[in-house]
Scaffold this motif. Structure first.
Motif, PDB file in Angstrom:
ATOM      1  N   SER A 190      -2.837 -10.634  -0.670  1.00 37.17           N
ATOM      2  CA  SER A 190      -2.138  -9.545  -1.352  1.00 37.17           C
ATOM      3  C   SER A 190      -2.926  -9.078  -2.573  1.00 37.17           C
ATOM      4  CB  SER A 190      -0.686  -9.897  -1.698  1.00 37.17           C
ATOM      5  OG  SER A 190      -0.636 -11.125  -2.312  1.00 37.17           O
ATOM      6  N   SER A 194      -6.861  -4.741  -0.507  1.00 33.51           N
ATOM      7  CA  SER A 194      -7.410  -3.388  -0.705  1.00 33.51           C
ATOM      8  C   SER A 194      -8.923  -3.394  -0.853  1.00 33.51           C
ATOM      9  CB  SER A 194      -6.837  -2.763  -1.970  1.00 33.51           C
ATOM     10  OG  SER A 194      -5.483  -2.580  -1.799  1.00 33.51           O
ATOM     11  N   THR A 247       0.311  -1.834  -3.368  1.00 34.07           N
ATOM     12  CA  THR A 247      -0.218  -3.127  -2.943  1.00 34.07           C
ATOM     13  C   THR A 247      -0.693  -3.940  -4.149  1.00 34.07           C
ATOM     14  OG1 THR A 247      -2.390  -3.890  -2.160  1.00 34.07           O
ATOM     15  CG2 THR A 247      -1.977  -1.620  -1.936  1.00 34.07           C
TER      16      THR A 247
END
Ligand SMILES: [Zn+2]
Length: 414
Positions: A190, A194, A247
Motif C-alpha cells: 500500500s 504507485s 492510495t
C-alpha cells in the motif's frame, strides 16, 4: 460422519453457493424491467437510459454464457475427483513435497490463464468496443497479459515459497508467521504500489500548474490536508471510462485521477471528487480498511492453522494423502461459503465510508458539484441505474447513484 457423506455435503454446498450467486445476478438483471425511479428519468435522456440497458444486457449475457458452464466444469472436476488424479500423477513423477505443491498450483494457474485470456479479449474487443469504451490496442492488451503474468509468477513464487517454508518448519505456529509476513507485505504494497506496480502498466504525471491545481491547493490548505502532488494516470490508453482513487498513507499518500476526467469534467466537479477522496483520508477510512483486512486475514489464517493438519481437510476433495496444497484449496473453498456472511459486512462498511466521504465534500460546500460529477460519471460509465436491493446488499461497495444524490441533498438542505 463418513468421508463419503462429507464429500457429498461439500459438493451440494458448492452447487448452492454458485446457484445463489447466479440467482442474484438474474434478480439484478430482471430489475431493469421495473419502472425506473423518477429521479433517474429526470437526470438522463431516454437515449442514455437505453444505452445503459444495452450495456448491462450484453455484460449479463456474457457473464451467464461463460460463467455458468465454467462453474459447472469446476464442480464436475471436483465431483469426479480429477484433482486427486493430478496429485497422484505429480507424486509419481516428483519426489519433493515442495515441488509437488508448486506444480499443482502451477497447473491450476495456467489453466486459469488459458480460460481467462480469451474471455478477457472478448470482453475488451467485442463488448467494451461495441459500447465505445475500448481504447486498448492489441499490442497493449498482449503486453498487459505478458507483464501481469511475469509479475504474478514472481509474486506467487516468492509468497508461495515463504508460506511453504513456514508450513514445513514452524508447525502449528505456521499461521502466525504467514500472517506477519502477509501483513508486512500488504503494508509495503500500500505504500509503494504507485511507485513499483503502476508504472509497469501506466504513466503517471503530476497535474500541471494552473487553475485546477491552484484551487486544489487552496482546498487542501482549507481542510488541513498535506498533499504534494495530484497524479494523472493515462487510463485513456485502455478505456474511455473515468474514475479517481486514493492510495497509500503518510508521506506516500497520493490522489490519482484518470486522464479522461480532465476532458469530461469541469474543474469544480474534479475538485468535488478530490474532496470526496480527501474525505476518505480525513475520516481514517484508509487505515480502517487496512486494519480490517489485516484482522480478517489473521482470523482466516488462524482457522487455517487449526484445520491445516486435520486429515479430513484434504480428504474433503477426495485425496487420500494429506497435503499442503489440498488443505489450502479445500480451506479456500470452505471459507468462500462464509463469504455470504462476510461480503455484506464488508460492502456495508464500504458503503458507510462512501457516504461519509460524500458528506465531507458536501460539508465543505462541494455537495452540488459532487452530485453533478457523480451523475456524469455514472452516465458516462453506463453504470447500472437501477440495481436490485439484494444485489446491492451483497455486492455494492458504493451506494447507488440515487442513494448518494438523496443523501447529499439532505446534507445541503435541498
Ligand atoms: Zn469513495
Amino acid at each position: 460422519m463418513t468421508t463419503q457423506n462429507l464429500f457429498c455435503i461439500f459438493i451440494i454446498l458448492l452447487v448452492l453457493d454458485a446457484s445463489f450467486e447466479y440467482f442474484l445476478e438474474f434478480l439484478n438483471f430482471s430489475n431493469r424491467k421495473k419502472s425506473l425511479p423518477k429521479l433517474i428519468k429526470s437526470l438522463f435522456s431516454e437515449d442514455s437510459i437505453q444505452k445503459q440497458r444495452n450495456y448491462q444486457k450484453d455484460n449479463f449475457k456474457f457473464g451467464m454464457w461463460t460463467g455458468i458452464p465454467l462453474q459447472i466444469i469446476t464442480i464436475l472436476i471436483i465431483a469426479f475427483q480429477i484433482l486427486p488424479q493430478i496429485d497422484k500423477f505429480l507424486r509419481f513423477h516428483i519426489e519433493s513435497e515442495f515441488w509437488i505443491s508448486a506444480s499443482f498450483f502451477g497447473i491450476i494457474l495456467i489453466a486459469n490463464q488459458v480460460v481467462s485470456i480469451p474471455l478477457s479479449a472478448y470482453s475488451t474487443f467485442v463488448i467494451e468496443e461495441r459500447h465505445g469504451f475500448n481504447k486498448s490496442s492489441l499490442k497493449t492488451f498482449i503486453l498487459d497479459i505478458v507483464k501481469s503474468s511475469i509479475l504474478g509468477l514472481i509474486l506467487f513464487s516468492l509468497i508461495f515459497s515463504l508460506i511453504f517454508w513456514f508450513y514445513s518448519y514452524a508447525g502449528n505456529m505456521f499461521w502466525l508467521y504467514t500472517w506477519a509476513f502477509l501483513t508486512a507485505f500488504s503494508l509495503f504494497m500500500s505504500l509503494f504500489y504507485s511507485q513499483l506496480i503502476v508504472p509497469l502498466f501506466n504513466k503517471q504525471t503530476a497535474l500541471e500548474e494552473g487553475d485546477l491545481k491552484n484551487s486544489i491547493a487552496d482546498f487542501c490548505q482549507k481542510v488541513g490536508f498535506k498533499l504534494k502532488d495530484i497524479y494523472i494516470i493515462d487510463s485513456s490508453k485502455r478505456s474511455s471510462k473515468t474514475n479517481a482513487y486514493f492510495t497509500g498513507f503518510g508521506s506516500k499518500k497520493r490522489i490519482v485521477l484518470y486522464d479522461n476526467m480532465l476532458e469530461k469534467h469541469t474543474n469544480d466537479e474534479i475538485l468535488a471528487v478530490l474532496a470526496h477522496e480527501i474525505g476518505h483520508y480525513k475520516k481514517h477510512h484508509i487505515i480502517i480498511d487496512l486494519f480490517t483486512s489485516i484482522f480478517t486475514s489473521g482470523i482466516q489464517l488462524f482457522l487455517l492453522g487449526l484445520l491445516m493438519n486435520h486429515p479430513q481437510l484434504s480428504r474433503l476433495l477426495g485425496n487420500e494423502v494429506s497435503s499442503f496444497h489440498f488443505s489450502l484449496i479445500t480451506f479456500g473453498l470452505l471459507f468462500s461459503f462464509l463469504g455470504w456472511i462476510l461480503a455484506p459486512l464488508s460492502s456495508n462498511l464500504s458503503r458507510k465510508h462512501e457516504y461519509e466521504a460524500d458528506k465531507f465534500a458536501a460539508d465543505n460546500s462541494l455537495g452540488k458539484e459532487l452530485k453533478e460529477a457523480l451523475i456524469k460519471l455514472n452516465g458516462d460509465n453506463l453504470s447500472n441505474f437501477n440495481p436490485h436491493k439484494l444485489y446491492v446488499f451483497f455486492h455494492y461497495s458504493h451506494p447507488t447513484l440515487i442513494q448518494r444524490i438523496n443523501r447529499i441533498d439532505q446534507i445541503i438542505g435541498k
